[in-house]
Design a protein around this motif. Sequence first.
Motif, mmCIF file in Angstrom:
data_model
loop_
_atom_site.group_PDB
_atom_site.id
_atom_site.type_symbol
_atom_site.label_atom_id
_atom_site.label_comp_id
_atom_site.label_asym_id
_atom_site.label_seq_id
_atom_site.Cartn_x
_atom_site.Cartn_y
_atom_site.Cartn_z
ATOM 1 N N ALA A 1 12.693 -30.568 125.905
ATOM 2 C CA ALA A 1 11.560 -31.374 126.356
ATOM 3 C C ALA A 1 10.901 -32.112 125.194
ATOM 4 O O ALA A 1 10.522 -33.286 125.313
ATOM 5 C CB ALA A 1 10.536 -30.479 127.060
ATOM 6 N N ALA A 2 10.780 -31.434 124.059
ATOM 7 C CA ALA A 2 10.173 -32.056 122.887
ATOM 8 C C ALA A 2 11.042 -33.194 122.376
ATOM 9 O O ALA A 2 10.538 -34.250 121.962
ATOM 10 C CB ALA A 2 9.966 -31.010 121.794
ATOM 11 N N SER B 1 14.358 -26.294 128.376
ATOM 12 C CA SER B 1 13.733 -25.579 127.277
ATOM 13 C C SER B 1 12.676 -26.445 126.608
ATOM 14 O O SER B 1 12.651 -27.665 126.747
ATOM 15 C CB SER B 1 14.793 -25.177 126.251
ATOM 16 N N ASN B 2 11.794 -25.771 125.870
ATOM 17 C CA ASN B 2 10.754 -26.514 125.152
ATOM 18 C C ASN B 2 11.358 -27.460 124.116
ATOM 19 O O ASN B 2 10.835 -28.554 123.869
ATOM 20 C CB ASN B 2 9.811 -25.535 124.469
ATOM 21 N N ARG B 3 12.482 -27.025 123.503
ATOM 22 C CA ARG B 3 13.107 -27.855 122.476
ATOM 23 C C ARG B 3 13.649 -29.149 123.077
ATOM 24 O O ARG B 3 13.472 -30.232 122.510
ATOM 25 C CB ARG B 3 14.234 -27.074 121.801
#
Length: 334
Positions: free
Chosen positions: A6-7, A2-4
């Motif tokens: 990865a961030a 997910s983007n979260r």
Amino acid sequence: MSNRVAAARALLEERVASVRRFNRFYTRRLGVLNEALLGSAFSLAEMRVLWELANNEGISATWLEDQLGMDPGYLSRVLRGFKERGFLQVRPAPHDRRIRTLALTESGRRTFKVIDMRSHDEVRTTLEKLTEHERTRLAESMRAIVDVLAGNSPGSWPYVLRAPVAGDFGWVIERHGALYAREYGWDSTFEALVAEIVSKYLRAYNPQREQAWIAEREGERVGCVFLVERSEHVAQLRLLLVEPTARGHGIGSTLVSQCIRFARDARYRRMMLWTNSGLHAARHLYERTGFKRVKQEKHHSFGRDLVGQTFSLSLGQSFSLSLGRGPGRGSKHR
């Protein structure tokens, strides 16, 4: 992914890079990459061992291993080198001859004093170039680094014991007066008594028979204790105090242990102390150390009705508290 997630991973990698960048900067600024520090013949590791020996009495090689997290083999080589240079003396502990205690010789102390002064002057020169705001910001940031990385691990609240210097005795009097007034409602006659005890100690000081210690953390006084001569064979523990902000880190235990160690070395047969029943933390600390209550009586002092208690410890017996490892809560004592 997910983007979260990865961030979060990207942010962590950014933090890793920041920490490594700081490490490279600080080691270069501190001169750690040089073979010797501060124009001396000592490496960083040797300087750390030398500092611990100069600021702690009656310690062992095992204590140094635990305190510094140093490889036993490497530490042994460092200590052997100090001994060959005439900086270190090794002798059996008074209470257990199987334990070998370490102490700097006069030559070792003189050598440390020179290097310690160089370090002090170097830091002072750096700070003098900063504004007061920058100095405060730097000190707070360094304290934050220690607090965050140390967490609650054993030994994560570092402090040292040292001999008193000019200004410390006034602090002992002031802090006793202020803390006992605030925590127990005692009046200024107690502060006057403390002043009398300190004055007598200074006027008749005998270094072979008496000693005092100041507990210090990051340049701030956090505790104290005095060991004085009561009679030829009896030593008295007096003026034990630990600041409220420093309690719960074993400082009281360490200070009491230091007194017992000194009293044994000075060939006293017994130690005694006088306290009051309302000082629960102090009383429990003394009992854990092996002191036994031998007398109790009511009295009116310092503006309060109190119950005085006399405790005694035979110095022929062993005690379990070890330097810097006691779990005891900080305490206060007349």
